[in-house]
Design an enzyme around this catalytic site. Structure first.
Site, PDB file in Angstrom:
ATOM      1  N   PRO A  15       0.848  -1.196   0.000  1.00  0.00           N
ATOM      2  CG  PRO A  15       0.052  -1.011   2.186  1.00  0.00           C
ATOM      3  CD  PRO A  15       0.792  -1.933   1.269  1.00  0.00           C
ATOM      4  CD  GLN A  68      -1.805   0.010   5.159  1.00  0.00           C
ATOM      5  OE1 GLN A  68      -1.627   1.136   4.711  1.00  0.00           O
ATOM      6  NE2 GLN A  68      -0.810  -0.803   5.477  1.00  0.00           N
ATOM      7  CB  CYS A  98       2.326   4.891   7.856  1.00  0.00           C
ATOM      8  SG  CYS A  98       2.477   6.495   7.017  1.00  0.00           S
ATOM      9  CE  LYS A 137       3.838  -2.591   4.316  1.00  0.00           C
ATOM     10  NZ  LYS A 137       4.706  -1.531   4.844  1.00  0.00           N
ATOM     11  CG  ASN A 209       7.413  -3.672   2.772  1.00  0.00           C
ATOM     12  OD1 ASN A 209       7.155  -2.673   3.438  1.00  0.00           O
ATOM     13  ND2 ASN A 209       7.572  -3.603   1.468  1.00  0.00           N
ATOM     14  N   GLY A 210      10.449  -4.180   2.241  1.00  0.00           N
ATOM     15  CA  GLY A 210      11.547  -3.232   2.404  1.00  0.00           C
ATOM     16  C   GLY A 210      12.757  -3.584   1.574  1.00  0.00           C
ATOM     17  NE  ARG A 233      10.783   3.137  -1.882  1.00  0.00           N
ATOM     18  CZ  ARG A 233      11.944   3.427  -1.291  1.00  0.00           C
ATOM     19  NH1 ARG A 233      12.583   4.536  -1.614  1.00  0.00           N
ATOM     20  NH2 ARG A 233      12.475   2.604  -0.400  1.00  0.00           N
TER      21      ARG A 233
END
Length: 331
Positions: A15, A68, A98, A137, A209-210, A233
């Protein structure tokens, strides 16, 4: 866990605010039939108090698709989750990752890593309200927290509350001193810790993630024992590289997708959008990276960027831009 979203979570698109809107997700679904797609974060107050139900709109073709939510009030999140489930989403995800100031001021996002008991209460209340998967998340920690100490505690509590699937962004978030953009790059990645969590919590479905920028990297994490990989991204800026072969390589189904064919498949969608009063650039802004790294990519981006913003611009702009790419791709 419901089968559709659980299976699709082997590879998901993160997201991303201002990026993964319903036009973006429609494009991504043409590139991959299998990957799990996520909405931009929608705040529970906007849905419950603000009545902004238009934020739940999506195209049926997007399934499997997850909503989300951002928030920290258990009852409000439960109501928002119910609205999402009623709208047909395959999963409801709680944002605990976030780091933006706007999110912190609402006492949700990454700041919730400091209050795992509250997160557990939110998860439990949401699970009671809906039949679809409730997932989380999160980050590996925030600020001065020691990730190897805090993350297991966090996972224990949300698992006990009913969360069976979690996506872990393998960086800490610094809530003061770093911008949201810097929080995506500066804190070091700790993939080993995420893999250790899978060892320590074998019953949890854990996605990483990341920093993942290719299907090769994603497959390596899967081969090492993780249940899923979420790409952000790279999936947005290089959607063909990440998604066009995802079905064949990650899910062992279907066939690879041709970006030239995808552009042509977008034409009816664009026509409907414009007929309903929309503008071309609202869709094509998500298509700029379709030919990233391929001959004609720069000409494609320029033609779309310059042509799609004009009044009355329609799918012909997209097809004319494609003419600059197709001959080069066919050499």
């Amino acid at each position: 866990m419901t089968g559709k979203a659980n299976k699709a979570a082997r590879l998901s698109v993160a997201p991303m605010m201002d990026w993964t809107d319903h036009h973006c997700r429609y494009l991504h679904r043409l590139l991959s039939s299998e990957a799990l797609l996520y909405t931009e974060m929608v705040t529970a107050p906007a849905l419950v108090r603000g009545g902004a139900l238009h934020l739940l709109e999506y195209n049926d073709a997007e399934h499997p698709v997850a909503l989300q939510l951002g928030g920290s009030d258990p009852e409000e999140l439960a109501q928002a989750a119910q609205l999402g489930a009623d709208a047909g989403y395959d999963e409801i995800n709680l944002n605990c990752g976030c780091p933006s100031d706007r999110v912190q001021s609402g006492t949700f996002g990454a700041v919730l890593m400091k209050d795992p008991a509250r997160v557990a209460e939110c998860v439990a209340t949401m699970c009671e309200a809906v039949d679809v998967d409730v997932t989380v998340k999160c980050r590996i920690g925030v600020d001065e927290q020691e990730p190897k100490d805090i993350l297991p505690v966090f996972l224990e509590q949300i698992r006990a509350a009913g969360c069976q699937r979690v996506t872990i962004h393998a960086r800490k978030a610094w809530l003061k001193g770093l911008s949201p953009k810097e929080n995506r790059d500066i804190p070091p990645l700790d993939y080993d810790l995420v893999h250790q969590m899978k060892t320590d919590f074998p019953d949890l479905h854990i996605s990483l993630n990341g920093g993942v920028t290719s299907l090769d990297e994603a497959q390596a994490h899967l081969d090492a024992g993780l249940d899923g990989v979420m790409i952000g991204r790279a999936a947005y800026h290089q959607p063909t590289d990440i998604l066009s072969e995802a079905d064949t390589r990650i899910f062992q189904t279907g066939t690879a997708r041709d970006p030239i064919a995808i552009v042509r498949q977008m034409v009816p969608y664009v026509e409907r959008h414009i007929a309903n009063g929309g503008r071309l650039h609202q869709i094509t802004r998500h298509m700029l990276g379709l030919f990233a790294g391929r001959p004609g990519a720069r000409a494609w981006r320029r033609a779309l960027s310059e042509g799609a913003v004009h009044d009355g611009a329609g799918p012909e702009v997209m097809l004319q831009a494609l003419d600059r790419v197709a001959p080069l791709a066919e050499v």
